[in-house]
Design an enzyme around this catalytic site. Structure first.
Site, PDB file in Angstrom:
ATOM      1  N   ASP A   1       0.781  -1.243   0.000  1.00 18.00           N
ATOM      2  CA  ASP A   1       0.000   0.000   0.000  1.00 18.00           C
ATOM      3  C   ASP A   1       0.811   1.291   0.000  1.00 18.00           C
ATOM      4  OD1 ASP A   1       1.022  -0.077   2.526  1.00 18.00           O
ATOM      5  OD2 ASP A   1      -0.892  -0.371   3.554  1.00 18.00           O
TER       6      ASP A   1
ATOM      7  N   ASP B   1      19.045  -4.942  -1.460  1.00 21.80           N
ATOM      8  CA  ASP B   1      18.316  -3.683  -1.638  1.00 21.80           C
ATOM      9  C   ASP B   1      18.360  -2.846  -0.362  1.00 21.80           C
ATOM     10  OD1 ASP B   1      16.646  -6.084  -1.025  1.00 21.80           O
ATOM     11  OD2 ASP B   1      15.162  -4.580  -0.504  1.00 21.80           O
TER      12      ASP B   1
ATOM     13  N   ARG C   1      21.265   1.968  -3.547  1.00 20.37           N
ATOM     14  CA  ARG C   1      21.560   0.693  -2.897  1.00 20.37           C
ATOM     15  C   ARG C   1      22.310  -0.214  -3.858  1.00 20.37           C
ATOM     16  NH1 ARG C   1      16.645   0.578   0.276  1.00 20.37           N
ATOM     17  NH2 ARG C   1      16.018   2.768   0.362  1.00 20.37           N
TER      18      ARG C   1
END
Ligand code: AMP
Ligand code: MG
Length: 530
Positions: A140, A275, A205
């Site tokens: 979300d 990540d 990253r």
């Protein structure tokens, strides 16, 4: 109506230099041949400022009046854009728990832009929890107060500890509810929504580079590496084959430095996926992290990793090496030779080992790590910690009080460190004997350096923190904040600004974890649900 912060001068290099996703509508998708997508934060109902960091605000040039303004709350909740902001989300991939996961990206983080402060230092401002983005996948795009308090407090606490980290400027609640199933066990509930504004020179990253390599998009890969070198590693000079190699070696070195710090303060990241590894060697993405209380090298706070314990405390150095290997693979197409990459990777291992030895020697108050005997002393100490539950943070602080006078009695020796033990009643017989033996060997070793007890203590207290954000402390602050009382967040913020200082009125925060916290959710068990 206010539309700008006087101090914030945006230069937005990232979006100026790199390729944008051509699609600008905000829906979930795969984004190819681009490093980012323009993305606008979602407006929220009733934002309220919970806390802000005076230190990082100052670094940005923001005044107290700026931070206390309604404009600040609106901007850092994602409701309004200040002049110069050009929000975007970054495309990245990653290896999660050892497996390639494909495109991940800023699923709930939105960069507002990059500013140059009065000293010319670059800072990127990033909202976390500001709504869906092209990279939100099935989630979300939101964050709850619980995890946002943890990220906000810990970022600044780590900085004060001297650990390289992303920073946190602000924490706001959104006035909206966010549903989370904290332990993925069918017990979903509505929690308070929140947004943190994170600040770092760059949020790139390892996975930012991996995604282009995985897609064999060498053009984007090269553009991103060149951008990174020019912006964040400009001391290396203009990108070239040689500079690529030096750059990777520096990433290895910065990563080694960061991991040494984690091991020093007992920080367990919890989700060291590629990540979540910053290209600048910063601690990034505070999720189910935790602090070692009783020293247990196998401990991980992350219940999602309970079976394998891939990201347990003692495994962090090796996982960082594994992650650097993934990065090496990703940038190989630019270097086309294995040797320099291998060399840099072995530099990581060497630098970690030397850094770790030196750090452990300093934790013990030794001037230098002098070789095998010191190694034995360190190994034996860590083995002692396993004999009976020992609070790592408290132990080193108390050890600094040890008198090196040979005539100190066994009883006095034990009394010096007694408070570091969770079950002091176990300090008898064989266990007690081994601890005393070790302490006496340690005292002999200290005499070689010839420091006074006072000198040693002040040196030790600069490297061994008195106050860390123990998991239960963050949880107490969260419990209160969920009831609308932010006072404990503010108290902990101030406390953790000076983690190495004795703070007489705050002794309670330097004590052992209370018993109730041993098994409480949020204190000993956490998950990626945030
Ligand atoms: P993490 O494990 O928190 O590092 O997240 C891994 C990936 O999932 C990243 O790409 C995040 O942006 C994404 N992600 C995590 N939580 C959410 C969320 N609530 N909504 C959208 N993306 C998320
Ligand atoms: Mg992450």
């Amino acid at each position: 109506m206010t539309t700008k912060f006087k101090a914030l001068h945006f230069d937005n290099q990232f979006t100026k230099v790199l390729t944008a996703d051509e699609e600008t509508a905000n829906y979930r998708r795969q984004v190819a041949h681009a490093c980012y997508s323009f993305t606008t934060p979602t407006v929220v109902k009733a934002p309220k400022l919970v806390a802000y960091s005076v230190e990082i605000a100052g670094e940005l040039g923001l005044t107290e009046a700026d931070c206390r303004s309604d404009f600040f709350t609106q901007v850092f909740a994602g409701n309004q854009l200040a002049e110069g902001m050009q929000p975007y989300t970054m495309c990245y991939g990653g290896h999660q728990f050892g497996n390639w996961a494909g495109q991940l990206g800023d699923g709930r983080a939105i960069n507002l832009g990059e500013v140059l402060n009065s000293k010319g230092k670059r800072w990127t401002l990033q909202l976390k929890g500001a709504g869906i983005t092209p990279y939100s996948r099935s989630a979300d795009g939101l964050a709850v107060l619980r995890s946002s308090v943890r990220e906000f407090l810990c970022s600044e606490a780590m900085h004060a500890l001297g650990v390289p980290t992303t920073r946190a400027l602000s924490l706001v609640t959104t006035g909206e509810e966010v549903v989370r199933d904290m332990f993925y066990d069918g017990n979903a509930k509505a929690e308070m929504g929140a947004v943190v504004c994170r600040v770092a020179p760059s949020f790139l990253r390892f996975g930012s580079f991996e995604i282009h390599a995985a897609r064999n998009d060498i053009e984007q890969l090269k553009a991103l590496v060149d951008y990174t070198i020019r912006t964040d590693f400009s001391h290396l000079g203009e990108p070239s084959l040689e500079v690529y190699q030096q750059w990777f070696a520096e990433v290895c070195s910065k990563t080694a430095e960061m991991i040494v710090h984690w091991q020093r303060v007992g920080f367990v990241h919890g989700v060291m996926n590629t990540d979540n590894m910053s290209i600048l060697g910063l601690t990034i993405d505070y999720g189910p992290y935790g602090w070692l209380e009783n020293y247990d090298p196998n401990w991980t706070p992350n219940t999602t990793d309970k079976g394998q314990r891939r990201y347990r405390f003692a495994n962090q150095p090796e996982i960082a090496a594994w992650n650097l290997n993934r990065l090496a693979n990703a940038i190989y197409p630019l270097i086309e030779s294995v040797e320099p990459l291998k060399e840099a990777l072995s530099l990581y291992s060497k630098q970690f080992v030397t850094g770790y030895q030196q750090m452990m020697a300093h934790k013990l108050g030794l001037l230098e790590f002098t070789g095998q005997q010191d190694q034995q002393l360190i190994d034996d100490l860590l083995a002692l910690f396993a004999l009976t539950e020992t609070d790592m943070t408290i132990f080193y602080r108390l050890l600094a009080n040890l008198p090196t006078d040979n005539s100190t009695s066994d009883v006095d020796l034990i009394a010096t460190i007694n408070k570091a033990y969770y079950q002091p009643e176990e300090l008898k017989g064989e266990i007690q004997q081994q601890i005393i033996l070790w302490l006496r060997r340690y005292m002999v070793r200290l005499q070689l350096d010839g420091l006074s007890d006072k000198q040693r203590k002040s040196a030790m207290n600069l490297i061994n923190p008195k106050y860390v954000l123990r998991n239960y402390m963050a949880q107490l602050a969260i419990d209160k904040a969920e009831q609308g009382d932010n006072s404990l967040i503010h108290e902990l913020q101030v406390l953790l600004l000076h983690p190495y200082d004795e703070q007489a009125s705050q002794e309670k925060w330097a004590e052992k974890r209370p018993d109730w916290a041993r098994t409480k959710a949020g204190c000993s068990m956490l998950s990626c649900s945030s």
